[in-house]
Write a protein that holds these residues in place. Structure first.
Motif, PDB file in Angstrom:
ATOM      1  N   GLY A  11       0.864  -1.185   0.000  1.00  0.00           N
ATOM      2  CA  GLY A  11       0.000   0.000   0.000  1.00  0.00           C
ATOM      3  C   GLY A  11       0.899   1.234   0.000  1.00  0.00           C
ATOM      4  N   PRO A  12       0.340   2.420   0.283  1.00  0.00           N
ATOM      5  CA  PRO A  12       1.162   3.632   0.269  1.00  0.00           C
ATOM      6  C   PRO A  12       2.357   3.570   1.216  1.00  0.00           C
ATOM      7  N   GLY A  14       4.117   0.810   2.253  1.00  0.00           N
ATOM      8  CA  GLY A  14       5.122  -0.109   1.710  1.00  0.00           C
ATOM      9  C   GLY A  14       5.802   0.481   0.477  1.00  0.00           C
ATOM     10  N   ARG A  43      -6.283   2.217  -2.553  1.00  0.00           N
ATOM     11  CA  ARG A  43      -7.623   2.029  -1.965  1.00  0.00           C
ATOM     12  C   ARG A  43      -8.459   3.292  -2.082  1.00  0.00           C
ATOM     13  N   MET A  44      -7.794   4.430  -1.849  1.00  0.00           N
ATOM     14  CA  MET A  44      -8.522   5.696  -1.841  1.00  0.00           C
ATOM     15  C   MET A  44      -9.228   5.991  -3.157  1.00  0.00           C
ATOM     16  N   PRO A  79       0.495 -13.696   1.099  1.00  0.00           N
ATOM     17  CA  PRO A  79       0.581 -13.004   2.387  1.00  0.00           C
ATOM     18  C   PRO A  79       1.608 -13.629   3.321  1.00  0.00           C
ATOM     19  N   TRP A 128     -13.421  -2.379   0.439  1.00  0.00           N
ATOM     20  CA  TRP A 128     -12.072  -2.215   0.979  1.00  0.00           C
ATOM     21  C   TRP A 128     -11.000  -2.613  -0.041  1.00  0.00           C
ATOM     22  N   MET A 153     -16.012   7.560   7.542  1.00  0.00           N
ATOM     23  CA  MET A 153     -15.362   7.995   6.306  1.00  0.00           C
ATOM     24  C   MET A 153     -15.634   7.038   5.135  1.00  0.00           C
ATOM     25  N   MET A 157     -17.562   7.844   1.673  1.00  0.00           N
ATOM     26  CA  MET A 157     -16.945   7.676   0.351  1.00  0.00           C
ATOM     27  C   MET A 157     -17.780   6.725  -0.529  1.00  0.00           C
ATOM     28  N   ASN A 243      -4.171  -5.194  10.333  1.00  0.00           N
ATOM     29  CA  ASN A 243      -3.881  -6.597   9.987  1.00  0.00           C
ATOM     30  C   ASN A 243      -2.728  -7.120  10.832  1.00  0.00           C
ATOM     31  N   ALA A 274       4.750   0.708   9.646  1.00  0.00           N
ATOM     32  CA  ALA A 274       4.265   2.000   9.120  1.00  0.00           C
ATOM     33  C   ALA A 274       2.866   1.831   8.554  1.00  0.00           C
ATOM     34  N   TRP A 294      -4.275   8.003   4.641  1.00  0.00           N
ATOM     35  CA  TRP A 294      -3.330   7.838   3.546  1.00  0.00           C
ATOM     36  C   TRP A 294      -2.072   8.702   3.737  1.00  0.00           C
TER      37      TRP A 294
HETATM   38  C1  LIG Z   1     -12.815   3.231  -0.037  1.00  0.00           C
HETATM   39  C2  LIG Z   1     -11.708   3.883   0.742  1.00  0.00           C
HETATM   40  C3  LIG Z   1     -11.605   5.259   0.771  1.00  0.00           C
HETATM   41  C4  LIG Z   1     -10.606   5.884   1.524  1.00  0.00           C
HETATM   42  N1  LIG Z   1     -10.548   7.243   1.538  1.00  0.00           N
HETATM   43  C5  LIG Z   1      -9.589   7.853   2.242  1.00  0.00           C
HETATM   44  C6  LIG Z   1      -9.499   9.284   2.269  1.00  0.00           C
HETATM   45  O1  LIG Z   1     -10.317   9.988   1.691  1.00  0.00           O
HETATM   46  N2  LIG Z   1      -8.481   9.854   2.987  1.00  0.00           N
HETATM   47  C7  LIG Z   1      -7.550   9.093   3.652  1.00  0.00           C
HETATM   48  O2  LIG Z   1      -6.642   9.662   4.273  1.00  0.00           O
HETATM   49  N3  LIG Z   1      -7.622   7.747   3.653  1.00  0.00           N
HETATM   50  C8  LIG Z   1      -8.611   7.107   2.976  1.00  0.00           C
HETATM   51  N4  LIG Z   1      -8.676   5.738   2.974  1.00  0.00           N
HETATM   52  C9  LIG Z   1      -7.732   4.990   3.830  1.00  0.00           C
HETATM   53  C10 LIG Z   1      -6.383   4.795   3.141  1.00  0.00           C
HETATM   54  O3  LIG Z   1      -6.576   4.132   1.917  1.00  0.00           O
HETATM   55  C11 LIG Z   1      -5.493   3.981   4.087  1.00  0.00           C
HETATM   56  O4  LIG Z   1      -5.265   4.723   5.260  1.00  0.00           O
HETATM   57  C12 LIG Z   1      -4.152   3.636   3.423  1.00  0.00           C
HETATM   58  O5  LIG Z   1      -4.345   2.857   2.278  1.00  0.00           O
HETATM   59  C13 LIG Z   1      -3.244   2.889   4.419  1.00  0.00           C
HETATM   60  O6  LIG Z   1      -2.071   2.529   3.771  1.00  0.00           O
HETATM   61  P1  LIG Z   1      -1.215   1.251   4.237  1.00  0.00           P
HETATM   62  O7  LIG Z   1      -0.069   1.183   3.310  1.00  0.00           O
HETATM   63  O8  LIG Z   1      -0.965   1.329   5.690  1.00  0.00           O
HETATM   64  O9  LIG Z   1      -2.199   0.000   4.055  1.00  0.00           O
HETATM   65  P2  LIG Z   1      -3.008  -0.549   2.818  1.00  0.00           P
HETATM   66  O10 LIG Z   1      -3.227   0.489   1.787  1.00  0.00           O
HETATM   67  O11 LIG Z   1      -4.198  -1.209   3.422  1.00  0.00           O
HETATM   68  O12 LIG Z   1      -2.067  -1.645   2.191  1.00  0.00           O
HETATM   69  C14 LIG Z   1      -1.737  -2.803   2.901  1.00  0.00           C
HETATM   70  C15 LIG Z   1      -0.995  -3.762   2.014  1.00  0.00           C
HETATM   71  O13 LIG Z   1      -0.613  -4.888   2.798  1.00  0.00           O
HETATM   72  C16 LIG Z   1      -0.988  -6.077   2.139  1.00  0.00           C
HETATM   73  N5  LIG Z   1      -1.166  -7.112   3.162  1.00  0.00           N
HETATM   74  C17 LIG Z   1      -2.139  -7.270   4.076  1.00  0.00           C
HETATM   75  N6  LIG Z   1      -1.889  -8.328   4.864  1.00  0.00           N
HETATM   76  C18 LIG Z   1      -0.705  -8.843   4.434  1.00  0.00           C
HETATM   77  C19 LIG Z   1       0.110  -9.921   4.857  1.00  0.00           C
HETATM   78  N7  LIG Z   1      -0.227 -10.729   5.881  1.00  0.00           N
HETATM   79  N8  LIG Z   1       1.264 -10.169   4.172  1.00  0.00           N
HETATM   80  C20 LIG Z   1       1.626  -9.358   3.134  1.00  0.00           C
HETATM   81  N9  LIG Z   1       0.915  -8.321   2.702  1.00  0.00           N
HETATM   82  C21 LIG Z   1      -0.244  -8.066   3.352  1.00  0.00           C
HETATM   83  C22 LIG Z   1      -2.219  -5.688   1.350  1.00  0.00           C
HETATM   84  O14 LIG Z   1      -2.442  -6.615   0.313  1.00  0.00           O
HETATM   85  C23 LIG Z   1      -1.800  -4.313   0.855  1.00  0.00           C
HETATM   86  O15 LIG Z   1      -0.938  -4.438  -0.235  1.00  0.00           O
HETATM   87  C24 LIG Z   1      -9.674   5.085   2.239  1.00  0.00           C
HETATM   88  C25 LIG Z   1      -9.758   3.687   2.193  1.00  0.00           C
HETATM   89  C26 LIG Z   1     -10.755   3.100   1.447  1.00  0.00           C
HETATM   90  C27 LIG Z   1     -10.864   1.591   1.409  1.00  0.00           C
END
Ligand SMILES: Cc1cc2nc3c(=O)[nH]c(=O)nc-3n(C[C@H](O)[C@H](O)[C@H](O)COP(=O)(O)OP(=O)(O)OC[C@H]3O[C@@H](n4cnc5c(N)ncnc54)[C@H](O)[C@@H]3O)c2cc1C
Length: 409
Positions: A11-12, A14, A43-44, A79, A128, A153, A157, A243, A274, A294
């Motif tokens: 995600g963002p 990583g 995801r956003m 995973p 999601w 939120m 959305m 997670n 992170a 995000w």
């Molecule tokens: C519909 C929607 C709208 C949103 N709108 C907003 C917004 O307007 N403003 C805002 O600030 N935020 C928003 N968000 C939230 C934002 O997308 C998240 O805060 C952000 O994506 C978090 O980033 P991350 O990298 O921590 O996790 P994620 O983006 O969730 O990425 C996690 C990654 O880890 C992987 N993963 C999970 N478990 C495992 C495992 N066991 N082993 C290996 N890989 C794994 C997943 O496949 C994914 O690649 C929204 C989310 C959604 C779903």
């Protein structure tokens, strides 16, 4: 010595870490693991894909070619299933073991599906993952009535996507207003007004009691006051949880999320966290929590990546901020804009122009703000909160036009 980095999660957080490591240590070996199959997506952006505004090719922050970098290996759809802190290896679902010198846990969070009678009916779903978004887009095609269980939120959305695609949306909102954790009642009512004009119906102060199948391909949603809503689709948007399950008994300290120090290192040396999986200190309240935003995930990924290469960068405490736009109406929140002990609140509402400002101060310092209808002061107020500046004239700051005066550093 060549460092072996493993990044779990694409995600963002990583992806920002990957870019940081590559920038700071071009010779590093990095394995990027994603639990989901296919190219990492944002995801956003999913709501904009659901309503057809965004072609699917724009869901991806980077093209496939971007990942083909020297020293970078990819594992999509595998995973992490176990972490052995002592042996310094992660085991993937397929059984492969990945040894590491530095590990970043950036596994994000997942949407919660709460148990209720009928929750497993085919009309019920989450928003999601990309898989959810594809299903929702397909199903929304023939739908006219959609019920959203939740009022945060993700609920907003999802509603935005479906309303702009011409669907009628019912919110089941336990509180008296939407986005209760981010907005006060005044700002929520202004935003709700814009949603209602587009066909949203709010069922305030109520909860979902049961979902029953039929008639035909539809279902019926029973509310706690005994009323019933016919629905083609029910979207559950009741919050998210980090997670962490895959970490099982690994000796890494956690509460709500993985606990990290200011360099984003967990209690296990060389293992960083992170994004939505990490629990960090809030910039204004000083409390520990998971911001699930995000912008925070991206910042943390960048800092964690640098620290994995040996830097000793301190990550700024998380400053919550978000902007919600519906049609031409915009609402922004900063910091902690809700009334708490020892806070003083200054509000001004221009009903005619639908412009509202709310400033929350603690000990003379700005700790939170809500701006609705005119968000031109967001950047300025963000810097005031970050600097911990004392506001000498909050009343003046509420006035229009916006003025960057009255601030003592
Ligand atoms: C519909 C929607 C709208 C949103 N709108 C907003 C917004 O307007 N403003 C805002 O600030 N935020 C928003 N968000 C939230 C934002 O997308 C998240 O805060 C952000 O994506 C978090 O980033 P991350 O990298 O921590 O996790 P994620 O983006 O969730 O990425 C996690 C990654 O880890 C992987 N993963 C999970 N478990 C495992 C495992 N066991 N082993 C290996 N890989 C794994 C997943 O496949 C994914 O690649 C929204 C989310 C959604 C779903």
């Amino acid at each position: 010595m060549t460092m072996r980095h493993v990044i779990l999660g694409a995600g963002p957080a990583g992806l920002a870490a990957l870019a940081s490591i590559r920038r700071n240590d071009a010779g590093a070996r990095i394995t990027l693991v994603s639990g989901e199959p296919g190219l990492p997506y944002s995801r956003m952006a999913l709501p904009y894909y659901v309503n057809g505004d965004l072609p699917s090719r724009h869901l991806y922050p980077h093209p496939a070619l971007w990942y083909r970098q020297p020293g970078v290996e990819l594992r999509w759809g595998e995973p992490g299933e176990a972490l052995d802190v002592e042996r310094r290896e992660v085991t993937l679902a397929g059984g492969e073991r990945l040894p590491f010198d530095r590990l970043l846990v950036a596994t994000g969070s997942r949407a919660q599906l709460r148990e209720a009678p009928g929750i497993h009916l085919p009309q019920v779903q989450l928003l999601w993952t990309l898989g959810d978004a594809r299903r929702l887009r397909r199903r929304a095609n023939g739908a006219s009535e959609v019920v959203i269980w939740g009022a945060g939120m993700i609920a907003f959305m999802t509603a935005k996507a479906l309303l702009t695609a011409g669907r009628r949306v019912h919110f089941i909102c336990r509180a008296e207003y939407l986005l209760r954790r981010s907005l006060d009642q005044e700002a929520a009512f202004l935003l709700e007004g814009a949603l209602e004009q587009a066909g949203a119906v709010l069922h305030r102060g109520l909860n979902l009691a049961e979902i029953r199948s039929g008639p035909g391909r539809r279902c019926r949603v029973l509310l706690t006051d005994g009323s019933e809503l016919p629905a083609d689709l029910v979207v559950v948007a009741l919050g998210v949880a980090p997670n962490l399950d895959w970490l099982d008994d690994a000796p890494v300290q956690r509460r709500q999320g993985l606990l990290v120090n200011e360099r984003l290192e967990t209690s296990a040396a060389g293992i960083f966290a992170a994004g939505d999986v990490a629990e960090v200190r809030d910039c204004v309240t000083g409390e520990s929590g998971v911001p699930a935003l995000w912008s925070v995930a991206t910042d943390q990924g960048r800092v964690a990546g640098l620290n994995m290469t040996g830097a000793t960068l301190v990550c700024d405490p998380a400053l919550r901020s978000n902007t919600m736009v519906f049609h031409d109406y915009v609402v922004a929140t900063l910091g902690c804009p809700l009334v708490r002990e020892n806070t003083r609140v200054y509000r001004r509402l221009d009903r005619e122009r639908r412009v509202y400002r709310c400033l929350v101060l603690s000990g003379g310092r700005l700790v939170g703000a809500i701006l609705a209808g005119d968000v031109s002061q967001v950047g300025f107020l963000r810097s005031v909160i970050r600097r911990g500046a004392v506001l000498t004239d909050p009343e003046g700051l509420l006035g229009t036009p916006p003025l960057p005066g009255g601030v003592r550093p």
